[in-house]
Scaffold this active site. Structure first.
Site, PDB file in Angstrom:
ATOM      1  N   ARG A 131      -2.739  -6.171  13.278  1.00  0.00           N
ATOM      2  CA  ARG A 131      -1.872  -7.285  13.664  1.00  0.00           C
ATOM      3  C   ARG A 131      -1.743  -7.331  15.184  1.00  0.00           C
ATOM      4  O   ARG A 131      -2.226  -6.445  15.889  1.00  0.00           O
ATOM      5  CB  ARG A 131      -0.481  -7.105  13.052  1.00  0.00           C
ATOM      6  CG  ARG A 131       0.148  -5.762  13.406  1.00  0.00           C
ATOM      7  CD  ARG A 131       1.593  -5.657  12.969  1.00  0.00           C
ATOM      8  NE  ARG A 131       2.120  -4.310  13.050  1.00  0.00           N
ATOM      9  CZ  ARG A 131       2.560  -3.718  14.145  1.00  0.00           C
ATOM     10  NH1 ARG A 131       2.496  -4.352  15.303  1.00  0.00           N
ATOM     11  NH2 ARG A 131       3.035  -2.481  14.121  1.00  0.00           N
ATOM     12  N   LYS A 154       5.126  10.118   6.999  1.00  0.00           N
ATOM     13  CA  LYS A 154       4.917   8.765   7.495  1.00  0.00           C
ATOM     14  C   LYS A 154       4.708   7.780   6.341  1.00  0.00           C
ATOM     15  O   LYS A 154       4.000   8.094   5.385  1.00  0.00           O
ATOM     16  CB  LYS A 154       3.683   8.711   8.412  1.00  0.00           C
ATOM     17  CG  LYS A 154       3.794   9.562   9.651  1.00  0.00           C
ATOM     18  CD  LYS A 154       2.558   9.414  10.531  1.00  0.00           C
ATOM     19  CE  LYS A 154       2.419   8.018  11.074  1.00  0.00           C
ATOM     20  NZ  LYS A 154       1.274   7.910  12.018  1.00  0.00           N
ATOM     21  N   LYS A 174       8.511   2.785  20.256  1.00  0.00           N
ATOM     22  CA  LYS A 174       8.132   2.637  21.657  1.00  0.00           C
ATOM     23  C   LYS A 174       9.228   1.946  22.469  1.00  0.00           C
ATOM     24  O   LYS A 174       9.907   1.047  21.988  1.00  0.00           O
ATOM     25  CB  LYS A 174       6.832   1.838  21.747  1.00  0.00           C
ATOM     26  CG  LYS A 174       5.685   2.478  20.981  1.00  0.00           C
ATOM     27  CD  LYS A 174       4.555   1.500  20.741  1.00  0.00           C
ATOM     28  CE  LYS A 174       3.498   2.094  19.834  1.00  0.00           C
ATOM     29  NZ  LYS A 174       2.463   1.096  19.446  1.00  0.00           N
TER      30      LYS A 174
END
Length: 449
Positions: free
Chosen positions: A292, A158, A237
């Site tokens: 954020r 990642k 997503k």
């Protein structure tokens, strides 16, 4: 309160932030690259500035150009939206240094929590449950292999400096690992300007559950419950919903309160999302924190009645949470969001082209957020998401039905899109039953074939 705010973003997120600024009677400045000249969101702004060629690195990621607009426009605030420079601590500090204010967490928290390995260290120090992972990987291959052996295969590579699923690559053995690390570093460098990567234990068929938090500059932090974001492709997503299905409220509330306590203890001071993996055994494991606004913030807004963008702006202006949130935040019904992408629904590859027909559903109960209009080009320079469709209903079943109806009414011609795949997952038995996990979308589509 702010008098003029630059929206350092584009498309749907720029439209969303500009809408909030307009409703708050705050003057706004929109930025655009050559590819976005004439884009619909520009009409919403008080002023507009061109910031360079189409490639993001030469425009929306170009700090010098954006800071120059801050100086020229005399804006006293900069809202980064999500993506691009929204989690760049250096940019946030430079905004402050030129005499403006960054509408987001303080640079120190972006630096601490926006960087994934530092966030894991800090969260672990405060008792956050989490799976095994590594520090930022060195360049030495032997050290990389040793880190993976310590965690145990399979592992996930990642990027440490950004999210959104970009650069996340699985590896089940040493051969795959070194190749994945090299690819992830390259993708992270292009996407975030930071090539640092790390390893995490790869869970099989987990759920992705995230908790929305909001802090102020006076030591207060609140949570606005959780969202389930398990329906994904390529670690990105596709469908998000709130509250999470088949999660006991007492369990979800306990985790949310624990997260809120940790954020309060460290002094977190604006909007953020703590992302967790929910294992098959019911355990929550800290994944990362996004410092954020999230793409999926709308579903939380629908079930809480809180406008998160306005709340974020007011918090950055110095307001206390007690003045910008209800005395008691409550869940109301169920909300689901589908991301509509310009991509081939068979393999999820981007499918840029011209939107010859682009007609979102005209139902007042359906919330559609987009940065596009009929006749506009979807270019290969940016994320291929072209719209978000959000619905709310009293029950999850009713929300699913309403979203299916909305998507079936969405007319798009001129390029390939993922609406057929989204409808397929919404109609699938496992999804209807709430039996979601991060591998469900490809499973359903494979069976459909």
């Amino acid at each position: 309160m702010f008098t003029k705010v630059i929206v350092a973003n584009r498309g749907a997120v720029a439209s969303r932030v500009l809408r909030a600024l307009n409703e708050m009677c705050i003057r706004s400045v929109a930025l655009y690259s050559e590819a976005d000249a004439g884009a619909p969101y520009l009409e919403m702004a008080s002023e507009t500035f061109a910031i360079g060629p189409a490639p993001a690195r030469e425009s929306y990621l170009n700090q010098e150009l954006i800071l120059d607009v801050v100086r020229k426009s005399h804006a006293d605030g900069v809202h980064p939206g999500y993506g691009f420079l929204s989690e760049n601590a250096d940019f946030a500090q430079r905004v402050i240094d030129v005499g403006s204010r960054f509408i987001g967490p303080s640079p120190k928290w972006i630096n601490a929590m926006g960087h994934k390995t530092r966030a894991r260290e800090l969260a672990a120090q405060h008792g956050m449950p989490m799976s095994k992972g590594s520090l930022v990987l060195p360049m030495d291959n032997d050290a990389i292999l040793a880190a993976a052996r310590d965690i145990g295969y399979p592992v996930l590579v990642k990027p440490a400096g950004g999210g959104g699923g970009i650069g996340m690559l699985p590896a089940k053995d040493e051969t795959q690992l070194l190749e994945a690390v090299e690819r992830s570093r390259s993708m992270a460098s292009r996407g975030f300007g930071n090539a640092e990567v790390y390893l995490e234990r790869l869970f099989e068929r987990p759920r992705h559950v995230e908790f929305q938090v909001l802090g102020d500059q006076h030591g207060n932090v609140a949570h606005l419950f959780e969202r389930d974001c398990s329906i994904q492709r390529r670690n990105q997503k596709v469908i998000e919903e709130a509250p999470g299905p088949l999660i006991a409220r007492d369990k979800a509330s306990a985790v949310a309160e624990q997260i809120t306590g940790i954020m309060r203890n460290i002094g977190y001071d604006n909007i953020g999302t703590v992302e967790m993996l929910l294992g098959a055994d019911g355990s929550f494991n800290f994944l990362e924190m996004n410092t954020r606004l999230q793409v999926e913030h709308g579903v939380t807004e629908e079930v809480t009645g809180v406008d998160l963008v306005k709340a974020q702006i007011r918090s950055a202006a110095g307001d206390r949470l007690a003045d910008l949130l209800p005395a008691k935040i409550q869940l109301n019904g169920h909300a689901i969001q589908a991301r509509v992408y310009a991509e081939d629904p068979r393999n999820f590859f981007p499918s840029p082209g011209n939107l010859k027909v682009f007609r979102p559903p005209q139902d007042a109960s359906v919330r559609v957020e987009t940065g596009y209009a009929e006749g506009r080009d979807v270019t290969p320079h940016y994320d291929p998401m072209i719209a978000k469709v959000i619905v709310h209903a009293d029950t999850r079943d009713a929300a699913i039905d309403r979203l299916i109806t909305a998507l079936e009414a969405f007319e798009i011609q001129g390029l390939k899109h993922n609406i057929p795949a989204v409808i397929a997952i919404l109609k699938s038995e496992p999804f209807r039953a709430g039996q979601v996990h991060t591998g469900l979308l490809p499973e359903v589509l494979t069976k459909k074939k």
